[in-house]
Design an enzyme around this catalytic site. Structure first.
Site, PDB file in Angstrom:
ATOM      1  N   LYS A  73       2.903  -7.873   2.764  1.00  0.00           N
ATOM      2  CA  LYS A  73       2.425  -6.984   2.002  1.00  0.00           C
ATOM      3  C   LYS A  73       1.103  -6.353   2.412  1.00  0.00           C
ATOM      4  O   LYS A  73       0.164  -7.353   3.259  1.00  0.00           O
ATOM      5  CB  LYS A  73       2.350  -7.113   0.610  1.00  0.00           C
ATOM      6  CG  LYS A  73       2.449  -5.848  -0.151  1.00  0.00           C
ATOM      7  CD  LYS A  73       3.920  -5.366  -0.640  1.00  0.00           C
ATOM      8  CE  LYS A  73       3.961  -4.155  -1.619  1.00  0.00           C
ATOM      9  NZ  LYS A  73       5.178  -4.072  -1.995  1.00  0.00           N
ATOM     10  N   ASP A  96       4.741   1.913  -0.353  1.00  0.00           N
ATOM     11  CA  ASP A  96       4.604   1.253  -1.672  1.00  0.00           C
ATOM     12  C   ASP A  96       3.898   2.552  -2.473  1.00  0.00           C
ATOM     13  O   ASP A  96       3.711   3.529  -2.100  1.00  0.00           O
ATOM     14  CB  ASP A  96       3.941   0.070  -1.581  1.00  0.00           C
ATOM     15  CG  ASP A  96       4.046  -0.681  -2.959  1.00  0.00           C
ATOM     16  OD1 ASP A  96       5.063  -1.247  -3.284  1.00  0.00           O
ATOM     17  OD2 ASP A  96       3.048  -0.853  -3.823  1.00  0.00           O
TER      18      ASP A  96
HETATM   19  N1  LIG Z   1       8.719   2.440  -3.139  1.00  0.00           N
HETATM   20  C1  LIG Z   1       9.661   1.410  -2.854  1.00  0.00           C
HETATM   21  O1  LIG Z   1      10.464   1.228  -2.041  1.00  0.00           O
HETATM   22  C2  LIG Z   1       9.485  -0.032  -3.656  1.00  0.00           C
HETATM   23  C3  LIG Z   1       8.359   0.280  -4.741  1.00  0.00           C
HETATM   24  N2  LIG Z   1       8.271  -0.919  -5.660  1.00  0.00           N
HETATM   25  C4  LIG Z   1       7.260  -0.850  -6.572  1.00  0.00           C
HETATM   26  O2  LIG Z   1       7.636   0.090  -7.394  1.00  0.00           O
HETATM   27  C5  LIG Z   1       6.323   0.488  -8.266  1.00  0.00           C
HETATM   28  C6  LIG Z   1       6.256   2.122  -7.980  1.00  0.00           C
HETATM   29  O3  LIG Z   1       6.124   2.306  -6.540  1.00  0.00           O
HETATM   30  P1  LIG Z   1       6.425   3.749  -5.977  1.00  0.00           P
HETATM   31  O4  LIG Z   1       7.407   4.310  -6.902  1.00  0.00           O
HETATM   32  O5  LIG Z   1       6.860   3.724  -4.660  1.00  0.00           O
HETATM   33  O6  LIG Z   1       5.260   4.446  -5.910  1.00  0.00           O
HETATM   34  P2  LIG Z   1       4.610   5.786  -6.087  1.00  0.00           P
HETATM   35  O7  LIG Z   1       3.165   5.933  -5.475  1.00  0.00           O
HETATM   36  O8  LIG Z   1       5.719   6.701  -5.695  1.00  0.00           O
HETATM   37  O9  LIG Z   1       4.453   6.114  -7.603  1.00  0.00           O
HETATM   38  C7  LIG Z   1       3.749   5.303  -8.509  1.00  0.00           C
HETATM   39  C8  LIG Z   1       3.731   5.785  -9.714  1.00  0.00           C
HETATM   40  O10 LIG Z   1       3.107   4.731 -10.892  1.00  0.00           O
HETATM   41  C9  LIG Z   1       2.439   5.458 -11.721  1.00  0.00           C
HETATM   42  N3  LIG Z   1       1.123   4.456 -11.832  1.00  0.00           N
HETATM   43  C10 LIG Z   1       0.344   4.102 -10.759  1.00  0.00           C
HETATM   44  N4  LIG Z   1      -0.611   3.230 -11.399  1.00  0.00           N
HETATM   45  C11 LIG Z   1      -0.283   3.514 -12.867  1.00  0.00           C
HETATM   46  C12 LIG Z   1      -1.067   2.737 -13.936  1.00  0.00           C
HETATM   47  N5  LIG Z   1      -2.010   2.035 -13.737  1.00  0.00           N
HETATM   48  N6  LIG Z   1      -0.488   2.927 -15.257  1.00  0.00           N
HETATM   49  C13 LIG Z   1       0.624   3.760 -15.367  1.00  0.00           C
HETATM   50  N7  LIG Z   1       1.131   4.410 -14.052  1.00  0.00           N
HETATM   51  C14 LIG Z   1       0.727   4.438 -12.913  1.00  0.00           C
HETATM   52  C15 LIG Z   1       1.793   6.566 -10.712  1.00  0.00           C
HETATM   53  O11 LIG Z   1       1.319   7.672 -11.697  1.00  0.00           O
HETATM   54  C16 LIG Z   1       3.251   6.953 -10.541  1.00  0.00           C
HETATM   55  O12 LIG Z   1       4.010   7.911 -11.025  1.00  0.00           O
HETATM   56  C17 LIG Z   1       5.363  -0.387  -7.773  1.00  0.00           C
HETATM   57  O13 LIG Z   1       5.139  -1.641  -8.253  1.00  0.00           O
HETATM   58  C18 LIG Z   1       5.963  -0.726  -6.163  1.00  0.00           C
HETATM   59  O14 LIG Z   1       5.230  -1.884  -5.690  1.00  0.00           O
HETATM   60  C19 LIG Z   1       9.158  -2.021  -5.362  1.00  0.00           C
HETATM   61  C20 LIG Z   1      10.097  -1.979  -4.295  1.00  0.00           C
HETATM   62  C21 LIG Z   1      10.050  -0.998  -3.329  1.00  0.00           C
HETATM   63  O1  LIG Z   2      10.861  -1.452   2.656  1.00  0.00           O
HETATM   64  C1  LIG Z   2       9.779  -2.273   2.825  1.00  0.00           C
HETATM   65  O2  LIG Z   2       9.839  -2.773   3.573  1.00  0.00           O
HETATM   66  C2  LIG Z   2       8.788  -2.362   1.447  1.00  0.00           C
HETATM   67  C3  LIG Z   2       9.487  -2.549   0.215  1.00  0.00           C
HETATM   68  C4  LIG Z   2       8.280  -3.131  -0.729  1.00  0.00           C
HETATM   69  O3  LIG Z   2       7.286  -3.094  -0.476  1.00  0.00           O
HETATM   70  C5  LIG Z   2       8.588  -3.775  -1.962  1.00  0.00           C
HETATM   71  O4  LIG Z   2       9.893  -4.214  -1.964  1.00  0.00           O
HETATM   72  O5  LIG Z   2       7.974  -3.977  -3.023  1.00  0.00           O
END
Ligand SMILES: NC(=O)C1=CN([C@@H]2O[C@H](COP(=O)(O)OP(=O)(O)OC[C@H]3O[C@@H](n4cnc5c(N)ncnc54)[C@H](O)[C@@H]3O)[C@@H](O)[C@H]2O)C=CC1
Ligand SMILES: O=C(O)CCC(=O)C(=O)O
Length: 457
Positions: A130, A170
């Site tokens: 990461k 992410d």
């Molecule tokens: N994008 C992906 O493919 C993956 C993402 N994740 C996890 O999912 C979660 C969300 O990631 P994404 O949707 O990709 O990011 P993103 O950047 O698209 O969205 C993040 C969301 O979380 C909210 N947020 C951020 N900090 C916050 C806080 N302190 N309090 C409340 N809301 C908050 C933001 O306002 C936004 O709506 C993270 O934990 C990330 O590590 C896990 C697996 C894969």
């Molecule tokens: O698609 C990837 O390699 C990243 C996904 C990721 O960051 C996660 O699973 O938290």
């Protein structure tokens, strides 16, 4: 767990705390895994003697670097960048990049550690890593983001490669940032490699990668519910976040006949008792990606309310899907959910529940899908993007949707196999699959067996 094991676990965790001072998130993630792994290896001296968990809990390497860039007014800005390469026993390091002001070494180490187990659970040959920066793209112009990404990649390119380490997105890193990062890598190396995933479809990206994490969460939830002959149709869900994972989880939940009641961001949450259907989700996605406020939802859709500064966990619901960030669901939130008879909590974000919350939910018989299992759909389709790039092919959307569904079912089976008939609720005679134990042991075993084969390295 026997008293002797308990004492070994205590000594192990004291060592982890001592070696990683002030890294609370990392220690929390290791402790959650260690509890299950110590139990699992108790009668397996080969894993104990090889000190497998101690080795996985020490990243292979951490690269930290300065990132200089110029803002639109010509000021020189200095940020810090990192890549944590945690473990590559079963494949190249793989995991996203996070750009957010809260990023530090502890956060990235916990994410890289979790990623190692998650990637193993997918059944694909992917190690765990990461990275990211404390740079926050929010409020920056496209030009500023481009300059930052180019500067970040000018250092990162030395440490990654299609068979070495393959980053992705992410929090704060979406298609725009991946485009800028990939463009700079290609310019420096003069080689077209599938070195990042989450790329645009026009330059080697995979169909379904954008939707895969959120959809995968709902597929995993569906499998958990099936175990007790229940179905998403007619159920209500409270979802946090309004980004990639949250909006795609909401979309799929609504598509499968459920009603989504909330979405949130760091400023508050929207509550829509009529349900946030797929059209409303599209509005939220557009609003957030154009830098608009989620609060405007209440003006746009009558009957809905904006709750400034609050989290959505006290809203009465059947299902909770925390999809924003780590430790966003604490013990008080868990108690509210339990009081409202929540059936299942399935984690879209990485480690969104505190240790106390996770324990409270499981002790009270709530089905609990941990992030390292439930949100693995994203990295799984990233793994399939790597296969497509290596084979110079693009597979059809139908094929990828099917593969995603199958992989999530497979992860569920692995969790059920290793978490069967255990868990805190068993003490009260209400025995369900303990998905936390299932995911930790299933992921550990795959990585540990590879590490045993290599000897002490
Ligand atoms: N994008 C992906 O493919 C993956 C993402 N994740 C996890 O999912 C979660 C969300 O990631 P994404 O949707 O990709 O990011 P993103 O950047 O698209 O969205 C993040 C969301 O979380 C909210 N947020 C951020 N900090 C916050 C806080 N302190 N309090 C409340 N809301 C908050 C933001 O306002 C936004 O709506 C993270 O934990 C990330 O590590 C896990 C697996 C894969
Ligand atoms: O698609 C990837 O390699 C990243 C996904 C990721 O960051 C996660 O699973 O938290």
């Amino acid at each position: 767990m026997t008293d002797a094991n308990q004492s070994d676990l205590k000594t192990f965790m004291e060592g982890v705390r001592k070696r990683n001072p002030h890294q609370d998130e990392f220690v929390q993630a290791v402790e959650e895994v260690a509890e299950n792994v110590f139990d699992f290896v108790a009668d397996k001296p080969e894993y104990q003697e090889a000190e497998i968990l101690r080795r996985i809990a020490e990243p292979d390497r951490i690269v930290s670097f300065r990132v200089c860039w110029q803002d639109d007014d010509g000021n020189v800005r200095v940020e810090r960048g990192w890549r944590v390469q945690n473990n590559n026993a079963i494949g190249p390091y793989k995991g996203g990049l996070r750009f957010h002001e809260s990023v530090n070494e502890s956060v990235l180490k916990f994410l890289a550690f979790e990623q190692t187990f998650k990637n193993a659970l997918t059944g694909l040959p992917l190690g765990g890593g990461k990275g990211g920066s404390n740079f926050n793209p929010k409020g920056k112009s496209d030009r500023e983001i481009m300059r930052f990404c180019q500067s970040f990649m000018t250092e990162l390119y030395r440490h990654i490669g299609p068979d070495v380490d393959v980053p992705a997105g992410d929090i704060g890193v979406g298609p725009r940032e991946i485009g800028f990062l990939f463009g700079q890598y290609k310019r420096i190396r003069n080689e077209w490699h599938g070195v990042l995933t989450g790329k645009g479809l026009e330059y080697g990206g995979s169909p379904v990668r954008t939707e895969s994490t959120g959809y995968g969460v709902v597929y995993f939830l569906r499998e958990m519910l099936r175990e007790s002959d229940q179905d998403i149709e007619g159920m209500t869900a409270v979802i946090s976040g309004a980004g990639n994972v949250a909006t795609h989880a909401a979309e799929k939940f609504a598509e499968l006949g459920g009603k989504v009641l909330t979405l949130s961001d760091s400023k508050g949450f929207i509550h829509d008792p009529d349900g946030i259907d797929t059209e409303k989700v599209a509005w939220v996605r557009e609003q957030k990606s154009s830098g608009g406020s989620l609060a405007d939802y209440a003006d746009e859709f009558s009957g809905s309310e904006w709750h400034e500064g609050d989290k959505p966990w006290s809203v009465d619901c059947d299902i909770a899907l925390p999809c924003a960030t780590q430790n966003e669901l604490d013990e008080d939130a868990a108690k509210s959910l339990i009081d409202n008879d929540v059936i299942a909590v399935c984690e879209g974000a990485n480690m969104p529940s505190t240790a106390d919350a996770s324990h409270a939910l499981r002790s009270n018989g709530v089905l609990f899908g941990p992030g390292k299992a439930a949100n693995a759909g994203g990295v799984a389709v990233s793994g399939l993007e790597m296969s497509q790039n290596a084979g110079r092919r693009t597979w059809s959307e139908d094929r990828l949707q099917e593969e995603l569904c199958d992989i999530m079912k497979g992860i569920h089976e692995t969790c059920a196999e290793h978490g069967e008939g255990s868990g805190p609720a068993c003490e009260d005679g209400d025995c369900k699959v303990d998905y936390v134990k299932g995911a930790n042991v299933g992921g550990f075993k795959k990585v540990a067996d590879a590490m045993l084969a290599f000897g002490v390295v």
